[in-house]
Design a protein around this motif. Structure first.
Motif, mmCIF file in Angstrom:
data_model
loop_
_atom_site.group_PDB
_atom_site.id
_atom_site.type_symbol
_atom_site.label_atom_id
_atom_site.label_comp_id
_atom_site.label_asym_id
_atom_site.label_seq_id
_atom_site.Cartn_x
_atom_site.Cartn_y
_atom_site.Cartn_z
ATOM 1 N N VAL A 124 -8.839 21.472 -12.757
ATOM 2 C CA VAL A 124 -9.253 20.141 -12.289
ATOM 3 C C VAL A 124 -8.422 19.797 -11.055
ATOM 4 C CG1 VAL A 124 -9.431 17.693 -12.843
ATOM 5 C CG2 VAL A 124 -9.909 19.407 -14.615
ATOM 6 N N VAL A 125 -9.060 19.829 -9.908
ATOM 7 C CA VAL A 125 -8.403 19.492 -8.645
ATOM 8 C C VAL A 125 -8.539 17.987 -8.430
ATOM 9 C CG1 VAL A 125 -8.370 19.866 -6.150
ATOM 10 C CG2 VAL A 125 -8.922 21.762 -7.704
ATOM 11 N N ALA A 126 -7.437 17.305 -8.194
ATOM 12 C CA ALA A 126 -7.459 15.844 -8.066
ATOM 13 C C ALA A 126 -6.964 15.405 -6.696
ATOM 14 C CB ALA A 126 -6.596 15.205 -9.148
ATOM 15 N N THR A 127 -7.692 14.455 -6.106
ATOM 16 C CA THR A 127 -7.333 13.880 -4.807
ATOM 17 C C THR A 127 -7.519 12.377 -4.857
ATOM 18 O OG1 THR A 127 -8.072 15.858 -3.624
ATOM 19 C CG2 THR A 127 -7.839 13.861 -2.329
ATOM 20 N N VAL A 128 -6.614 11.630 -4.239
ATOM 21 C CA VAL A 128 -6.802 10.192 -4.082
ATOM 22 C C VAL A 128 -7.064 9.929 -2.605
ATOM 23 C CG1 VAL A 128 -4.307 9.769 -3.865
ATOM 24 C CG2 VAL A 128 -5.840 7.895 -4.481
ATOM 25 N N GLN A 129 -8.128 9.177 -2.320
ATOM 26 C CA GLN A 129 -8.491 8.858 -0.942
ATOM 27 C C GLN A 129 -8.058 7.425 -0.644
ATOM 28 O OE1 GLN A 129 -9.807 11.260 1.043
ATOM 29 N NE2 GLN A 129 -9.508 9.871 2.788
ATOM 30 N N THR A 130 -7.123 7.270 0.301
ATOM 31 C CA THR A 130 -6.507 5.972 0.546
ATOM 32 C C THR A 130 -6.538 5.597 2.017
ATOM 33 O OG1 THR A 130 -4.400 4.769 0.412
ATOM 34 C CG2 THR A 130 -4.257 7.138 0.660
ATOM 35 N N ASN A 131 -6.454 4.286 2.290
ATOM 36 C CA ASN A 131 -6.327 3.850 3.682
ATOM 37 C C ASN A 131 -4.883 3.953 4.164
ATOM 38 O OD1 ASN A 131 -4.942 1.450 2.803
ATOM 39 N ND2 ASN A 131 -6.910 0.399 2.539
ATOM 40 N N GLY A 132 -3.974 4.316 3.283
ATOM 41 C CA GLY A 132 -2.598 4.608 3.657
ATOM 42 C C GLY A 132 -1.650 3.436 3.708
ATOM 43 N N THR A 133 -2.169 2.232 3.646
ATOM 44 C CA THR A 133 -1.302 1.060 3.841
ATOM 45 C C THR A 133 -0.329 0.841 2.690
ATOM 46 O OG1 THR A 133 -2.993 -0.388 2.877
ATOM 47 C CG2 THR A 133 -3.013 -0.108 5.286
ATOM 48 N N LEU A 134 -0.622 1.417 1.524
ATOM 49 C CA LEU A 134 0.222 1.190 0.341
ATOM 50 C C LEU A 134 0.950 2.453 -0.108
ATOM 51 C CD1 LEU A 134 -2.338 -0.992 -1.657
ATOM 52 C CD2 LEU A 134 -0.433 -1.787 -0.248
ATOM 53 N N LEU A 135 0.912 3.483 0.708
ATOM 54 C CA LEU A 135 1.551 4.741 0.336
ATOM 55 C C LEU A 135 3.036 4.704 0.686
ATOM 56 C CD1 LEU A 135 0.887 7.559 -0.828
ATOM 57 C CD2 LEU A 135 0.755 8.366 1.529
ATOM 58 N N THR A 136 3.874 4.658 -0.317
ATOM 59 C CA THR A 136 5.328 4.635 -0.145
ATOM 60 C C THR A 136 5.911 5.988 -0.517
ATOM 61 O OG1 THR A 136 5.748 3.941 -2.420
ATOM 62 C CG2 THR A 136 5.332 2.192 -0.790
ATOM 63 N N PRO A 137 7.157 6.256 -0.137
ATOM 64 C CA PRO A 137 7.785 7.520 -0.550
ATOM 65 C C PRO A 137 7.767 7.716 -2.062
ATOM 66 C CG PRO A 137 9.071 6.490 1.185
ATOM 67 C CD PRO A 137 8.020 5.496 0.793
ATOM 68 N N ARG A 138 8.065 6.655 -2.830
ATOM 69 C CA ARG A 138 8.075 6.751 -4.281
ATOM 70 C C ARG A 138 6.678 7.075 -4.820
ATOM 71 N NH1 ARG A 138 9.482 8.445 -9.024
ATOM 72 N NH2 ARG A 138 9.136 6.974 -10.745
ATOM 73 N N THR A 139 5.651 6.403 -4.269
ATOM 74 C CA THR A 139 4.276 6.667 -4.703
ATOM 75 C C THR A 139 3.884 8.101 -4.413
ATOM 76 O OG1 THR A 139 3.605 4.354 -4.408
ATOM 77 C CG2 THR A 139 1.864 6.014 -4.365
ATOM 78 N N LEU A 140 4.211 8.580 -3.224
ATOM 79 C CA LEU A 140 3.875 9.960 -2.869
ATOM 80 C C LEU A 140 4.603 10.951 -3.766
ATOM 81 C CD1 LEU A 140 2.403 11.961 -1.124
ATOM 82 C CD2 LEU A 140 4.191 11.734 0.608
ATOM 83 N N ASP A 141 5.853 10.678 -4.088
ATOM 84 C CA ASP A 141 6.600 11.547 -4.993
ATOM 85 C C ASP A 141 5.883 11.676 -6.339
ATOM 86 O OD1 ASP A 141 8.604 12.038 -3.162
ATOM 87 O OD2 ASP A 141 9.984 10.540 -3.981
ATOM 88 N N ARG A 142 5.451 10.546 -6.869
ATOM 89 C CA ARG A 142 4.782 10.551 -8.182
ATOM 90 C C ARG A 142 3.444 11.294 -8.121
ATOM 91 N NH1 ARG A 142 4.281 4.731 -10.601
ATOM 92 N NH2 ARG A 142 3.747 5.966 -12.460
ATOM 93 N N LEU A 143 2.675 11.066 -7.057
ATOM 94 C CA LEU A 143 1.383 11.739 -6.920
ATOM 95 C C LEU A 143 1.572 13.244 -6.756
ATOM 96 C CD1 LEU A 143 -0.327 9.188 -4.516
ATOM 97 C CD2 LEU A 143 -0.939 9.577 -6.907
ATOM 98 N N ALA A 144 2.523 13.626 -5.907
ATOM 99 C CA ALA A 144 2.757 15.048 -5.668
ATOM 100 C C ALA A 144 3.229 15.753 -6.939
ATOM 101 C CB ALA A 144 3.782 15.220 -4.547
#
Length: 411
Positions: A124-144
């Motif tokens: 299951v390949v998962a991707t989130v499509q975002t406008n980027g305005t709410l992407l923080t380092p902590r959020t990216l860490d959790r998603l990655a």
């Protein structure tokens, strides 16, 4: 849509004669609102206002039921790989938590359902499509960490190219998006790429080079959603649906970008539309709905559990994407029998007569299904971008031929 217009203007002569192709992409709505007010948005400024009636956030029960339905479909068709795209609105409006929970639930359900049925399991390949305005380092860490890659939606890699993408108070979104792009450039494994809608008012070379500067692994150039009732900017209304435009502004724009890509970047940064056209010209099948004749294999699940067709259909008329089905009462196999879904799995049999007579039909494939719509007669028309697509395809074919004759290869 007026009361006398048919609710389902999708022409399928015999739905039972269509051999359904299993769904492999599930667009899952996490949040139904957005923190931006983009001037060209087909969801919040388009023909269909049904988003106002949807739950703002997807409920846990809806997540569980959707996951169960996806798992059921994967097991029934012995899928070895499927894709989920976590969408909105803006899916990160509720933080990373709901996105991560949705992805985890789908993976768990699929893993259990295919055990003993699919040797090796189903990825299951998962991707989130975002406008980027709410992407923080902590959020990216959790998603990655959860193997959820991130795709950015923007209009170019500079402030001057993103003036149409503002918040509800008219403030620019670019400063926050630029920060998100820098974060992703430092985490290539988590970077899914960039979606960019073509703007004729912007210089194609400027847009392309600025996107490259953001370091994406791939770029997807999208045509603005329009149809014979509501043509996109730069294309004059036609008195008769299907009558080709005399000019090809989008084809010209894309051809200029293609040359830049083909001459310098094609082996480093993919541009999905160009790669698909080249592959089709070389005899491969398409993997997208915008070109080629491969069956549509994607479906949308909204925040209330409604099963819908691609959101692009909302640009046609109120209810165009609806199926009347939902994950609580219907399976995805039942969705495959819906006239709109079946029509988009017909290949050449679903094309207009003008398209069947066209020499580039195998590559064009009639264009995006949503772009074929005309009031009262449905989708059995060429794309509103018919002339533009032919212009681009012939240009790509010519460049490919030049490369072959020169013996350079490289593709």
């Amino acid at each position: 849509m007026t009361m006398d217009e048919p609710r389902w203007p999708h022409r399928v002569l015999d739905p039972d004669a269509v051999r359904p192709v299993p769904l492999r992409q599930f667009v899952l709505k996490v949040h139904s609102r957005c923190n931006l007010a983009c001037t060209y948005c087909y969801i919040y400024r388009g023909q269909d206002a049904s988003w106002r009636e949807r739950p703002t956030r997807v409920a846990e029960d809806t997540v569980r039921r959707t996951a169960r339905r996806i798992a059921e479909h994967a097991a029934a068709h012995r899928l070895t790989r499927l894709r989920i795209d976590l969408h909105g609105g803006e899916p990160l409006l509720g933080g990373a938590g709901p996105v991560l929970a949705y992805a985890a639930e789908v993976r768990r359900a699929v893993r259990e359902a295919v055990r003993g049925v699919v040797p090796g399991g189903c990825e299951v390949v998962a991707t989130v499509q975002t406008n980027g305005t709410l992407l923080t380092p902590r959020t990216l860490d959790r998603l990655a960490a959860a193997r959820v890659s991130v795709g950015l939606s923007l209009d170019g890699g500079a402030a001057r190219l993103n003036t149409r993408r503002t918040d509800r108070r008219g403030r620019p979104s670019w400063p926050a998006v630029a920060a998100a792009a820098r974060l992703l450039a430092r985490r290539p494994a988590a970077y899914a790429g960039i979606l960019c809608t073509v703007d004729l008012a912007a210089d194609p070379g400027d847009v392309y080079r600025s996107l490259l500067a953001l370091g994406p692994p791939g770029i997807d150039l999208l045509l603005p959603h329009g149809n014979w009732a509501a043509p996109p900017p730069g294309i004059a209304p036609a008195p008769v649906p299907g009558r080709r435009a005399r000019s090809t502004p989008y084809g010209d724009w894309l051809a200029e970008v293609f040359d830049l890509w083909w001459d310098a970047e094609r082996m480093r940064t993919g541009v999905r539309l160009f790669e698909e056209i080249v592959a089709l010209l070389l005899g491969a099948q398409s993997t997208v709905e915008s070109v080629g004749l491969s069956p549509m294999v994607a479906v949308v699940v909204d925040t209330d559990g409604s099963i819908e067709q691609t959101g692009a259909l909302r640009s046609a008329y109120e209810g165009a994407s609806a199926t009347g089905l939902d994950v609580f009462h219907h399976s995805f196999d039942q969705a495959l029998r819906h006239p709109g879904v079946a029509a988009r799995q017909l290949g050449a049999k679903g094309l207009a007569p003008e398209c069947l007579a066209c020499p580039v039909r195998e590559v064009c494939g009639g264009g995006n299904y949503a772009h074929r719509y005309a009031p009262y007669s449905g989708f059995l028309h060429p794309s509103i971008y018919c002339a533009d697509l032919e212009r681009l395809i012939r240009h790509v074919a010519a460049r490919l031929s030049e490369t072959d004759k020169a013996g350079r290869g490289g593709w």
